[in-house]
Design an enzyme around this catalytic site. Structure first.
Site, mmCIF file in Angstrom:
data_model
loop_
_atom_site.group_PDB
_atom_site.id
_atom_site.type_symbol
_atom_site.label_atom_id
_atom_site.label_comp_id
_atom_site.label_asym_id
_atom_site.label_seq_id
_atom_site.Cartn_x
_atom_site.Cartn_y
_atom_site.Cartn_z
ATOM 1 N N THR A 1 -20.584 -45.593 -58.651
ATOM 2 C CA THR A 1 -20.124 -46.923 -58.213
ATOM 3 C C THR A 1 -18.708 -46.864 -57.651
ATOM 4 O O THR A 1 -17.924 -45.973 -58.011
ATOM 5 C CB THR A 1 -20.155 -47.878 -59.436
ATOM 6 O OG1 THR A 1 -19.418 -49.044 -59.135
ATOM 7 C CG2 THR A 1 -19.526 -47.256 -60.676
ATOM 8 N N ASP A 2 -18.370 -47.862 -56.819
ATOM 9 C CA ASP A 2 -16.984 -47.967 -56.334
ATOM 10 C C ASP A 2 -16.037 -48.420 -57.446
ATOM 11 O O ASP A 2 -14.818 -48.323 -57.300
ATOM 12 C CB ASP A 2 -16.899 -48.918 -55.132
ATOM 13 C CG ASP A 2 -17.388 -50.333 -55.415
ATOM 14 O OD1 ASP A 2 -17.870 -50.601 -56.535
ATOM 15 O OD2 ASP A 2 -17.291 -51.187 -54.505
ATOM 16 N N GLU A 3 -16.602 -48.898 -58.575
ATOM 17 C CA GLU A 3 -15.738 -49.420 -59.642
ATOM 18 C C GLU A 3 -14.904 -48.323 -60.303
ATOM 19 O O GLU A 3 -13.928 -48.614 -60.990
ATOM 20 C CB GLU A 3 -16.568 -50.191 -60.685
ATOM 21 C CG GLU A 3 -17.301 -51.349 -60.050
ATOM 22 C CD GLU A 3 -17.911 -52.325 -61.038
ATOM 23 O OE1 GLU A 3 -17.381 -52.480 -62.154
ATOM 24 O OE2 GLU A 3 -18.935 -52.937 -60.682
ATOM 25 N N TYR B 1 -17.564 -49.911 -68.623
ATOM 26 C CA TYR B 1 -18.618 -49.486 -67.689
ATOM 27 C C TYR B 1 -18.066 -48.481 -66.681
ATOM 28 O O TYR B 1 -18.582 -47.364 -66.537
ATOM 29 C CB TYR B 1 -19.203 -50.699 -66.957
ATOM 30 C CG TYR B 1 -20.007 -50.330 -65.720
ATOM 31 C CD1 TYR B 1 -21.176 -49.584 -65.826
ATOM 32 C CD2 TYR B 1 -19.580 -50.703 -64.434
ATOM 33 C CE1 TYR B 1 -21.911 -49.230 -64.694
ATOM 34 C CE2 TYR B 1 -20.306 -50.353 -63.302
ATOM 35 C CZ TYR B 1 -21.473 -49.612 -63.436
ATOM 36 O OH TYR B 1 -22.190 -49.248 -62.318
ATOM 37 N N LYS C 1 -18.840 -44.445 -66.083
ATOM 38 C CA LYS C 1 -19.343 -43.890 -64.819
ATOM 39 C C LYS C 1 -18.372 -42.827 -64.301
ATOM 40 O O LYS C 1 -18.793 -41.783 -63.791
ATOM 41 C CB LYS C 1 -19.522 -44.994 -63.773
ATOM 42 C CG LYS C 1 -20.628 -45.983 -64.055
ATOM 43 C CD LYS C 1 -22.014 -45.372 -64.108
ATOM 44 C CE LYS C 1 -22.521 -44.907 -62.758
ATOM 45 N NZ LYS C 1 -23.937 -44.447 -62.828
HETATM 46 P P1 NAD Z 1 -30.166 -51.386 -63.818
HETATM 47 O O1 NAD Z 1 -29.388 -51.781 -65.022
HETATM 48 O O2 NAD Z 1 -30.913 -52.425 -63.051
HETATM 49 O O3 NAD Z 1 -31.225 -50.259 -64.199
HETATM 50 C C1 NAD Z 1 -30.926 -49.185 -65.043
HETATM 51 C C2 NAD Z 1 -32.228 -48.519 -65.421
HETATM 52 O O4 NAD Z 1 -31.921 -47.396 -66.257
HETATM 53 C C3 NAD Z 1 -33.171 -49.419 -66.223
HETATM 54 O O5 NAD Z 1 -34.490 -49.293 -65.737
HETATM 55 C C4 NAD Z 1 -33.079 -48.881 -67.646
HETATM 56 O O6 NAD Z 1 -34.273 -49.059 -68.400
HETATM 57 C C5 NAD Z 1 -32.800 -47.412 -67.377
HETATM 58 N N1 NAD Z 1 -32.111 -46.754 -68.499
HETATM 59 C C6 NAD Z 1 -31.031 -47.204 -69.180
HETATM 60 N N2 NAD Z 1 -30.698 -46.329 -70.146
HETATM 61 C C7 NAD Z 1 -31.573 -45.294 -70.050
HETATM 62 C C8 NAD Z 1 -31.730 -44.074 -70.749
HETATM 63 N N3 NAD Z 1 -30.915 -43.740 -71.760
HETATM 64 N N4 NAD Z 1 -32.716 -43.228 -70.385
HETATM 65 C C9 NAD Z 1 -33.565 -43.553 -69.359
HETATM 66 N N5 NAD Z 1 -33.468 -44.710 -68.677
HETATM 67 C C10 NAD Z 1 -32.478 -45.560 -69.005
HETATM 68 O O7 NAD Z 1 -29.117 -50.626 -62.868
HETATM 69 P P2 NAD Z 1 -29.000 -50.644 -61.286
HETATM 70 O O8 NAD Z 1 -28.255 -51.858 -60.882
HETATM 71 O O9 NAD Z 1 -30.310 -50.351 -60.704
HETATM 72 O O10 NAD Z 1 -28.034 -49.409 -61.062
HETATM 73 C C11 NAD Z 1 -28.560 -48.090 -60.904
HETATM 74 C C12 NAD Z 1 -27.407 -47.118 -60.764
HETATM 75 O O11 NAD Z 1 -26.611 -47.474 -59.634
HETATM 76 C C13 NAD Z 1 -26.481 -47.113 -61.980
HETATM 77 O O12 NAD Z 1 -26.113 -45.777 -62.236
HETATM 78 C C14 NAD Z 1 -25.278 -47.933 -61.516
HETATM 79 O O13 NAD Z 1 -24.119 -47.493 -62.165
HETATM 80 C C15 NAD Z 1 -25.251 -47.620 -60.036
HETATM 81 N N6 NAD Z 1 -24.685 -48.667 -59.185
HETATM 82 C C16 NAD Z 1 -25.173 -49.941 -59.236
HETATM 83 C C17 NAD Z 1 -24.649 -50.901 -58.371
HETATM 84 C C18 NAD Z 1 -25.192 -52.305 -58.339
HETATM 85 O O14 NAD Z 1 -24.693 -53.140 -57.572
HETATM 86 N N7 NAD Z 1 -26.233 -52.630 -59.096
HETATM 87 C C19 NAD Z 1 -23.607 -50.576 -57.487
HETATM 88 C C20 NAD Z 1 -23.131 -49.255 -57.473
HETATM 89 C C21 NAD Z 1 -23.681 -48.315 -58.313
#
Ligand code: NAD
Length: 365
Positions: free
Chosen positions: A144-146, A170, A174
């Site tokens: 993430t950019d965070e 968080y 990351k």
């Molecule tokens: P999300 O919270 O919607 O989904 C996370 C998934 O991971 C879920 O299906 C959950 O069941 C699974 N999970 C959690 N813990 C687990 C474990 N211990 N073992 C196996 N599965 C597990 O997240 P998202 O929004 O889809 O984000 C996905 C990735 O992208 C993350 O790594 C997040 O940091 C990164 N990200 C998200 C955003 C955003 O805007 N949503 C932006 C930048 C980066």
């Protein structure tokens, strides 16, 4: 396109989450011959319904399990002959990291390390013990950019060389995982890439996050909570454009490198909320039958969704502004988001209106 790496058998961690599920659909649509194994612990954020349309696809396998279970990951890599890990699994909601940081350390730090250990063992160490070359492999880490912290209004956007300065549990978890991924490349030669992305929006987004929360609260005639003065700035990216960016990094990214993926699309939170209110009002005006499907949506039907906006106490340590400089992805990989914000947000509103079966079960009354 100069294709240097051709993933064929992918382990997608967190594939039942928001971005992971969109990525699985994107990949199987574009590469129907490839094999995709999803490993997901199905936490509150994981939802197999997001993958319902691929359940019967013989190229797809769902495994209910935890990334912290290193021997399970090793077994999956071996049994399916997997050559690629695309690592989405995480605890991802900043508010939850403030009230309960332990799960973030467990999944985001220990879990990422568990995957790295399994990948190293199966792709590097086991062949070496047999006197063989490492297996063809790629470990892509989704971040993430965070991790870069926060920006003042006139600061230049984050680039890949911006120093890490995470401010929430968080983003700190990351950042720790990004460092572990980097270390496994430098120390052991694991072939890794990392992408740092801005805020995503689109289908299958859990309704605790800003845009789906606003849409579903309008449909339920509930207050639309806006933190502090609502002037926090985020750079929004349509989720399919993120999947496209990851695809480019996987196929053409240089091993050991980080790539920023952004939408060139900065908005104040309050302006996003007002825009979604306006789109909902317009949609209800165009289609008066919608009120039959959503009888609670009284303000939207009256063209007055914005009256539901309610300012609430700001989140502690709330970062003021994130913005991404995606020049490296653009010049090295030819990356550009395809979706305009206008078209992406309209698609998102339409998707939530048409898929209430998906989100209604996720909302507590
Ligand atoms: P999300 O919270 O919607 O989904 C996370 C998934 O991971 C879920 O299906 C959950 O069941 C699974 N999970 C959690 N813990 C687990 C474990 N211990 N073992 C196996 N599965 C597990 O997240 P998202 O929004 O889809 O984000 C996905 C990735 O992208 C993350 O790594 C997040 O940091 C990164 N990200 C998200 C955003 C955003 O805007 N949503 C932006 C930048 C980066």
């Amino acid at each position: 396109m100069n294709l240097e790496n051709t993933p064929a058998k992918l382990l997608v961690t967190g594939g039942a989450g928001f971005i992971g599920a969109n990525f699985v659909h994107y990949w199987l649509n574009k590469y129907p011959e490839d094999q995709v194994v999803v490993l997901d612990a199905l936490t509150y954020a994981g939802n197999r319904a997001s993958l319902a349309s691929v359940e019967d696809n013989p190229q797809y396998t769902f495994v209910h399990g935890d990334i912290c279970d290193t021997s399970l990951v090793e077994q999956l890599l071996l049994d399916h002959g997997l050559d690629t890990i695309v690592h989405f699994a995480a605890e991802s909601h900043v508010d939850r990291s403030i009230t309960g940081p332990d799960a973030f350390i467990e999944t985001n730090v220990i879990g990422t390390h568990s995957l790295l250990k399994a990948a190293k063992k199966v792709w590097l160490d086991m062949p070496k013990a047999d006197g063989l070359e490492p297996l063809k492999h790629r470990f892509h880490h989704v971040s993430t950019d965070e991790v870069y912290g926060t920006l003042e209004p006139n600061d230049p956007p984050f680039s890949e060389t911006t120093a890490y300065a995470p401010n929430s549990p968080y983003s700190a978890s990351k950042a720790a995982s990004d460092h572990l991924v980097r270390a496994y490349h430098h120390t052991y030669g694991l072939e890794v890439t990392t992408s740092n992305c801005s805020n995503n929006y689109g289908p299958y987004h859990f309704p605790e996050k800003l845009i789906p929360l606003i849409i579903t609260n309008i449909l339920n005639d509930k207050p639309l909570p806006v933190y502090g003065d609502g002037k926090q700035v985020r750079d929004w990216l349509y989720v399919e454009d993120h999947a496209r960016g990851i695809e480019l990094v996987l196929r053409e990214g240089r091993i050991g490198e980080n790539y920023n993926i952004g939408g060139h699309n900065e908005w104040h939170n309050i302006d996003i909320v007002r825009l979604v209110c306006q789109l909902m009002d317009e949609t209800f005006a165009r289609d008066p039958a919608l009120i039959k499907k959503y009888p609670s949506a009284l303000q939207a039907a009256a063209g007055n969704s914005a009256s539901l906006i309610t300012y609430v106490t700001d989140r502690p340590g709330h970062d003021r502004r994130y913005a991404i400089d995606a020049q490296k992805s653009r010049s090295e990989l030819g990356y550009e988001p395809v979706e305009s914000f206008e078209s992406g947000i309209q698609k998102t509103v339409t998707w939530y209106l048409q898929n209430d079966d998906w989100w209604k079960v996720l909302i507590k009354n």
